[in-house]
Design an enzyme around this catalytic site. Structure first.
Site, PDB file in Angstrom:
ATOM      1  N   SER A 152       0.795  -1.236   0.000  1.00 28.32           N
ATOM      2  CA  SER A 152       0.000   0.000   0.000  1.00 28.32           C
ATOM      3  C   SER A 152       0.821   1.277   0.000  1.00 28.32           C
ATOM      4  CB  SER A 152      -0.949   0.015   1.199  1.00 28.32           C
ATOM      5  OG  SER A 152      -1.983  -0.918   1.017  1.00 28.32           O
ATOM      6  N   LYS A 194       0.357   3.458  -2.950  1.00 31.66           N
ATOM      7  CA  LYS A 194      -0.841   4.306  -3.070  1.00 31.66           C
ATOM      8  C   LYS A 194      -0.515   5.791  -2.959  1.00 31.66           C
ATOM      9  CE  LYS A 194      -3.646   0.554  -1.170  1.00 31.66           C
ATOM     10  NZ  LYS A 194      -4.385   0.046  -0.015  1.00 31.66           N
ATOM     11  N   TYR A 253      -3.925  -2.514 -10.312  1.00 30.09           N
ATOM     12  CA  TYR A 253      -3.830  -2.311  -8.860  1.00 30.09           C
ATOM     13  C   TYR A 253      -2.957  -3.386  -8.202  1.00 30.09           C
ATOM     14  CZ  TYR A 253      -5.273  -2.335  -3.956  1.00 30.09           C
ATOM     15  OH  TYR A 253      -5.272  -2.336  -2.577  1.00 30.09           O
ATOM     16  N   TYR A 288      -4.556   3.320   8.009  1.00 29.64           N
ATOM     17  CA  TYR A 288      -5.862   2.686   8.186  1.00 29.64           C
ATOM     18  C   TYR A 288      -6.472   3.095   9.524  1.00 29.64           C
ATOM     19  CZ  TYR A 288      -3.312   0.043   4.701  1.00 29.64           C
ATOM     20  OH  TYR A 288      -2.531  -0.296   3.647  1.00 29.64           O
ATOM     21  N   VAL A 343       1.273  -3.626   3.925  1.00 28.75           N
ATOM     22  CA  VAL A 343       1.268  -4.912   4.636  1.00 28.75           C
ATOM     23  C   VAL A 343       2.501  -5.758   4.350  1.00 28.75           C
ATOM     24  CG1 VAL A 343      -1.242  -5.040   4.923  1.00 28.75           C
ATOM     25  CG2 VAL A 343      -0.164  -6.061   2.893  1.00 28.75           C
TER      26      VAL A 343
END
Length: 309
Positions: free
Chosen positions: A64, A67, A191, A243, A261
Site C-alpha cells: 500500500s 498508493k 492495482y 488505516y 502490509v
C-alpha cells in the site's frame, strides 16, 4: 543535535534484538514467506546524506505504500476532480472493509484504503491499456528513486490476483455505483501489480524526498508537484496513512506516513528528511509493529514530530 548516523544505527540494533515482532501477513501467500527477523531503516537528510541501518538495501513488497505515488500521479492527471471519486477522511475501519462503501454510495472514504486506491488506479488507467498504465506507474517510481532497476514482483502480483476476493468485491461494488469507468478486471490487474512493486528502504526514502521538500527533490532541484499539492498529500498521509491505526501513528510518531502490509512504512519530516523503515511483522491494524516503534524512537530522539519536540 544527536548524530543522525548514530541514532539510526542504534535504533536498528535495538530493533534487531526485540522479541515482539508482530505477525507477517499471511492472506497473500508470497508475503507469508518473508523472514520476520528482517529490519531496515534509512533516513535521507536535506543534504542528501544517507543514514542506514539493518537490511536497508533488501527489496520487499511495498504493497500500500504505492498508493501515495498513484495518488500523486492521479492528481497530476485529474487535479481536484479526483476528489469527486474518493474522499479525504479517515476511515476508522480495516483497509479492506466494504461496510462504508454501502453507506456512502460507492465513494471510498480516502485514497489509501483498498477501495480508494482501486478508484485512484481506475483514473490512471483511463485512456490507456493496462500495460501502459502500469508502465507509467513503474517509470514514475524509478524516476523518483533515480533507479531504473526497480521492478514488479510478478510472484506477489499473481499471489494477490489468486487470493484477492475482497478487493474484487470492492471493485465490483464501486462499479455498480458508477465510480469505476474501466473494466473491473483491467483496473484490478493494474492495482495488484503496482502493489507488488519491490523496493528497498533506500529506494523508498529516495522516492519520498519530494514530499519532504515542498514537492521538489532538493538535490536535483526538480519539482515533482507544487508545494500546495505536496502539503495536501502529506495531510492525507497523516490522517489516513495507517488505516484504523492512523490516530495512533500520529500520536506516537507525529509525522505524515504511509504503511504497507509488506511491513514497510515511509515517513516525511518536512524540510528535514525522508524516511523508510521495514519490518515484516504487522500489528492488529496491518501496520509494521517494529516499524512504528522505530519511527517513534527516531522522532523522539531527534525532536522531529511536526507537533513539536
Amino acid at each position: 543535535m544527536p548524530d543522525l548516523d548514530t541514532v539510526v544505527k542504534e535504533i536498528a540494533e535495538e530493533m534487531a534484538d526485540r522479541p515482539d515482532r508482530g505477525e507477517v501477513a499471511t492472506y497473500i501467500p508470497e508475503l507469508a514467506r518473508v523472514d520476520p527477523k528482517a529490519f531496515g531503516l534509512v533516513v535521507i537528510d536535506a543534504d542528501g546524506h544517507v543514514a542506514a541501518g539493518g537490511d536497508s538495501d533488501t527489496p520487499f513488497s511495498i504493497q500500500s505504500i504505492s498508493k501515495v505515488f498513484t495518488l500523486t500521479l492521479a492528481l497530476g492527471m485529474a487535479g481536484d476532480r479526483l476528489w469527486r471519486r474518493v474522499g479525504r477522511e479517515p476511515s476508522g475501519s480495516p483497509f479492506n472493509s466494504i461496510v462504508q462503501l454501502e453507506r456512502e454510495r460507492g465513494i471510498p472514504r480516502n485514497p489509501f484504503i483498498n477501495a480508494g486506491a482501486i478508484a485512484v488506479t481506475d483514473v490512471i488507467l483511463s485512456g490507456h491499456q493496462p500495460r501502459e498504465a502500469l508502465g507509467e506507474i513503474l517509470r514514475f517510481m524509478q524516476f523518483l528513486a533515480q533507479d531504473s532497476t526497480i521492478i514488479i514482483d510478478e510472484a506477489v502480483a499473481a499471489s494477490e490476483l489468486r487470493t484477492g476476493y475482497r478487493n474484487i468485491a470492492l471493485a465490483n461494488y464501486m462499479k455498480s455505483f458508477g465510480v469505476l469507468d474501466n473494466p473491473v478486471d483491467f483496473t484490478l490487474g493494474v492495482y495488484f501489480h503496482h502493489c507488488a512493486i519491490a523496493m528497498s528502504c533506500r529506494q523508498l526514502a529516495d522516492a519520498t524526498r519530494f514530499l519532504a521538500y515542498s514537492g521538489r527533490n532538493p538535490l536535483t532541484g526538480y519539482s515533482v508537484v507544487s508545494a500546495e499539492r505536496a502539503r495536501r498529500i502529506n495531510a492525507v498521509m497523516l490522517t489516513c496513512g495507517h488505516y484504523d491505526g492512523s490516530g495512533e501513528f500520529a500520536y506516537r510518531v507525529g509525522l505524515p506516513g504511509k504503511s504497507g502490509v509488506g511491513g514497510g512504512i515511509i515517513a516525511v519530516a518536512p524540510e528535514k528528511a525522508s524516511i523508510a523503515v521495514w519490518s515484516p511483522g504487522l500489528d492488529a491494524s496491518g501496520n509494521s509493529h517494529l516499524g512504528r516503534i522505530a519511527l517513534e524512537q527516531l522522532t523522539r530522539r531527534l525532536g522531529w514530530s511536526i507537533f513539536g519536540a
